[in-house]
Write an enzyme that holds these catalytic residues in place. Structure first.
Site, PDB file in Angstrom:
ATOM      1  N   GLN A 160       0.817  -1.214   0.000  1.00  0.00           N
ATOM      2  CA  GLN A 160       0.000   0.000   0.000  1.00  0.00           C
ATOM      3  C   GLN A 160       0.853   1.267   0.000  1.00  0.00           C
ATOM      4  OE1 GLN A 160      -3.259  -0.096  -0.368  1.00  0.00           O
ATOM      5  NE2 GLN A 160      -3.734  -2.227   0.097  1.00  0.00           N
ATOM      6  N   ALA A 206       1.352  -5.253  -8.413  1.00  0.00           N
ATOM      7  CA  ALA A 206       1.026  -4.267  -9.460  1.00  0.00           C
ATOM      8  C   ALA A 206      -0.396  -3.731  -9.364  1.00  0.00           C
ATOM      9  CB  ALA A 206       1.236  -4.908 -10.836  1.00  0.00           C
ATOM     10  N   THR A 220       7.631 -20.064 -16.076  1.00  0.00           N
ATOM     11  CA  THR A 220       7.848 -19.173 -17.226  1.00  0.00           C
ATOM     12  C   THR A 220       7.428 -17.757 -16.865  1.00  0.00           C
ATOM     13  OG1 THR A 220       7.432 -21.028 -18.695  1.00  0.00           O
ATOM     14  CG2 THR A 220       7.221 -18.819 -19.655  1.00  0.00           C
ATOM     15  N   CYS A 245      -9.550  -8.341   1.121  1.00  0.00           N
ATOM     16  CA  CYS A 245      -9.120  -9.726   1.102  1.00  0.00           C
ATOM     17  C   CYS A 245      -9.885 -10.564   2.121  1.00  0.00           C
ATOM     18  CB  CYS A 245      -7.626  -9.813   1.369  1.00  0.00           C
ATOM     19  SG  CYS A 245      -6.712  -8.613   0.429  1.00  0.00           S
TER      20      CYS A 245
HETATM   21  N1  PLP Z   1      -0.582  -7.182   1.472  1.00  0.00           N
HETATM   22  C1  PLP Z   1      -1.397  -6.125   1.548  1.00  0.00           C
HETATM   23  C2  PLP Z   1      -1.127  -5.048   2.539  1.00  0.00           C
HETATM   24  C3  PLP Z   1      -2.538  -6.040   0.719  1.00  0.00           C
HETATM   25  O1  PLP Z   1      -3.352  -4.985   0.802  1.00  0.00           O
HETATM   26  C4  PLP Z   1      -2.777  -7.097  -0.197  1.00  0.00           C
HETATM   27  C5  PLP Z   1      -3.954  -7.104  -1.066  1.00  0.00           C
HETATM   28  O2  PLP Z   1      -5.040  -6.787  -0.744  1.00  0.00           O
HETATM   29  C6  PLP Z   1      -1.868  -8.166  -0.248  1.00  0.00           C
HETATM   30  C7  PLP Z   1      -0.779  -8.178   0.606  1.00  0.00           C
HETATM   31  C8  PLP Z   1      -2.039  -9.301  -1.210  1.00  0.00           C
HETATM   32  O3  PLP Z   1      -1.626  -8.899  -2.486  1.00  0.00           O
HETATM   33  P1  PLP Z   1      -1.948  -9.757  -3.796  1.00  0.00           P
HETATM   34  O4  PLP Z   1      -3.399  -9.487  -4.101  1.00  0.00           O
HETATM   35  O5  PLP Z   1      -1.047  -9.202  -4.850  1.00  0.00           O
HETATM   36  O6  PLP Z   1      -1.669 -11.169  -3.494  1.00  0.00           O
END
Ligand code: PLP
Length: 387
Positions: A179, A198, A238, A324
């Site tokens: 972030q 990304a 790959t 998440c």
């Molecule tokens: N770490 C943080 C602080 C996040 O906000 C997120 C995604 O929401 C992740 C890790 C996970 O990233 P990715 O979606 O690329 O696996």
């Protein structure tokens, strides 16, 4: 009302300039970067160019970049990949209570296998206290992982001080900087490993990186995936050339436009906060406003279920917890960690303002929220009179 996206901590749209940079690598420039012919060389050159862009934007060396499928894998590689090599020195790990599950659950996996874990609380502002962290470091502490900026409340951790304290004690320091990248200035001198992705910086989903600093003594990582031995054997598979090109371009744009983006999102975030505070009673901000990502706002509207509010506001894309974990319905552990009650956590909304949002959009969102909060509160007043 036209729909408004205010959830840029969950993900961001791909910038058209990033899409354009990626376009040739889905089509005519489709080669495998490991192939020893003209198609392979063309792909390998694109990967090297992306490496240079990422390295310039983070101030690391191109050879320190390990491409992964995203930050979840980068966090796992940093933690699970370093643990075996450190085991002879110790099995104590330190982290914070507001980490992303990609860090916390990887550490809990090690704990289940016999490692010891210290999870530091945060203060009422949402920050790790450096003195508490220093006190938690022991002779057998081998790795400390503290995120640069939080995905729910946007608080920025004192990673400079934390990493320096770790270095003094010979403890490896990893930070999840998902972030922070592209949003705030970052100095990574005393950081050993750093995760990024990304899709939080207007790049594609499915690509991220772990930056592993080349330093003495060397950081030994074991791979999580075995196969063709790509990327010095650290991450077989790959290379997804188009995605890597997208990550490179997204990093370059984020670096060159960072200040301008930050000014814009902070202005809109402050306007959003000003209006919500002026027009809604009993609204409090979760976490400090001082050390915070410029586009982040997380507020608690007392007595109003955030989920009910967002369901009513179908055109407004915001979030009640971290994206998440929003499939789960228990209160956010980050908000509980700040000292909120479960009811207050359920009454909290996260906004993530993005570079393409406009003042008109923010005003339309405020109008809609103020109206719906009045309606929901009048329902609950009516309900409690009936009872
Ligand atoms: N770490 C943080 C602080 C996040 O906000 C997120 C995604 O929401 C992740 C890790 C996970 O990233 P990715 O979606 O690329 O696996």
């Amino acid at each position: 009302m036209a729909r408004v996206y205010l959830d840029h901590h969950a993900t961001t749209p791909v910038d058209p300039r990033v899409e354009e940079a990626m376009a040739p690598y889905w089509g005519q420039a489709f080669g495998n970067a490991a192939s020893a012919h003209i198609f392979g060389w063309e792909a390998a050159e694109a990967v090297e160019n992306a490496r240079a862009q990422i390295a310039a934007s983070i101030a690391c060396k191109p050879s320190e970049i390990v491409f992964t499928s995203g930050a979840t894998e980068a966090d796992n590689l940093a933690i699970l990949g370093s643990a075996p090599g450190l085991a002879r020195r110790g099995r104590h790990f330190v982290t914070s209570a507001i980490e992303h599950p990609a860090v916390l659950d990887a550490l809990r996996h090690l704990e289940a296998q016999g490692a010891e874990l210290s999870i530091l609380p945060v203060d009422s502002e949402g920050r790790v206290r450096v003195d508490e962290l220093k006190a938690a470091l022991r002779d057998d502490t081998v790795l400390c992982s503290v995120m640069w900026a939080n995905n729910e409340i946007g608080t920025i951790q004192p990673v400079g001080e934390i990493s320096a304290a770790c270095r003094e004690r010979g403890v490896l320091f990893h930070t999840d900087a998902v972030q922070a990248v592209g949003r705030i200035p970052m100095a990574i001198d005393s950081i050993d490993m750093l995760s990024l992705t990304a899709h939080k910086i207007y790049g594609p989903k499915g690509i991220g990186a772990l930056i592993v600093r080349r330093r003495t003594p060397r950081i030994h990582l074991q791979p999580l995936l075995f196969g063709g031995g790509h990327q010095d054997g650290l991450r077989s598979g790959t290379l997804p050339v188009a995605l890597i090109v997208g990550l490179g371009e997204a990093c370059a744009l984020a670096a060159s436009e960072r200040e301008q983006r930050a000014r814009h999102v902070q202005e809109l975030r402050d306007h959003l906060l000003y209006r919500l505070q002026a027009e809604i009673e009993d609204l409090t901000v979760n976490g400090t406003l001082r050390e915070r990502l410029p586009g982040n706002l997380n507020v608690c509207i007392q007595g109003v279920e955030a989920e009910a509010l967002l369901l009513e506001l179908r055109e407004v894309a915001a979030s009640t917890g971290s994206a998440c974990s929003s499939a789960e319905h228990h209160p956010s552990s980050v908000l509980l960690g700040l000292g909120l009650s479960p009811d207050e956590a359920h009454a909290s909304i996260r906004f993530g303002v993005g570079k393409d949002n406009t003042l008109e959009e923010i005003d339309a969102v405020c109008d809609a929220i103020v109206k719906k909060v009045e309606v929901l509160r009048s329902f609950s007043r009516h309900d409690s009179r009936e009872r």
